[in-house]
Design an enzyme around this catalytic site. Sequence first.
Site, PDB file in Angstrom:
ATOM      1  N   THR A   1      -3.245  -2.376   4.028  1.00  0.00           N
ATOM      2  CA  THR A   1      -4.625  -2.055   3.699  1.00  0.00           C
ATOM      3  C   THR A   1      -5.200  -2.638   2.627  1.00  0.00           C
ATOM      4  O   THR A   1      -4.315  -2.606   1.578  1.00  0.00           O
ATOM      5  CB  THR A   1      -5.083  -0.656   3.902  1.00  0.00           C
ATOM      6  N   CYS A   2      -6.239  -3.256   2.593  1.00  0.00           N
ATOM      7  CA  CYS A   2      -6.981  -3.775   1.256  1.00  0.00           C
ATOM      8  C   CYS A   2      -6.971  -2.489   0.401  1.00  0.00           C
ATOM      9  O   CYS A   2      -7.980  -1.346   0.849  1.00  0.00           O
ATOM     10  CB  CYS A   2      -8.270  -4.257   1.649  1.00  0.00           C
ATOM     11  N   VAL A   3      -6.628  -2.303  -0.612  1.00  0.00           N
ATOM     12  CA  VAL A   3      -6.690  -1.129  -1.491  1.00  0.00           C
ATOM     13  C   VAL A   3      -8.007  -0.842  -2.038  1.00  0.00           C
ATOM     14  O   VAL A   3      -8.491   0.383  -1.882  1.00  0.00           O
ATOM     15  CB  VAL A   3      -5.739  -1.483  -2.835  1.00  0.00           C
TER      16      VAL A   3
ATOM     17  N   ALA B   1      -9.981   0.393   0.977  1.00  0.00           N
ATOM     18  CA  ALA B   1      -9.430   1.839   1.240  1.00  0.00           C
ATOM     19  C   ALA B   1     -10.188   2.829   0.330  1.00  0.00           C
ATOM     20  O   ALA B   1     -10.603   3.921   0.954  1.00  0.00           O
ATOM     21  CB  ALA B   1      -8.066   1.708   1.384  1.00  0.00           C
TER      22      ALA B   1
END
Length: 130
Positions: A79-81, A84
Amino acid sequence: MSLVYGLVVNGPAYGSQASRKAFQFAEAVLAQGHSIKKVFFYQEGVLNASSLILPANDEVDITKQWQELALRHDIELETCVAAALRRGVIGEEEASQHQLKQHNLAVGFQQAGLGGLATALLKFDRVVQF
């Protein structure tokens, strides 16, 4: 000729068909003998990685399906931090870093920067976005 795919999922687990269509595409690609090395969840797609999603008994548990597919085929789920964190999907490391008591990143998912997506764009034969 076998191809290596990367997938980008921008749609949430529910309220959009993007994640379901991406999952079905992944199954079809794998059934044809190709491989998928990474699924990158971006924008609303990061909601697929929440361990707090509890679908009704008669609904598809897309998060669980992604987890099982990743285990069976050695696929990285990232996931794109930044996306997220904005949407309340917090990994253990980020929870500690921000002094939060809880985290809810589902097992099998990792948080990464956009560099993870950039790598996918350069390394794989095909990158398909949903």
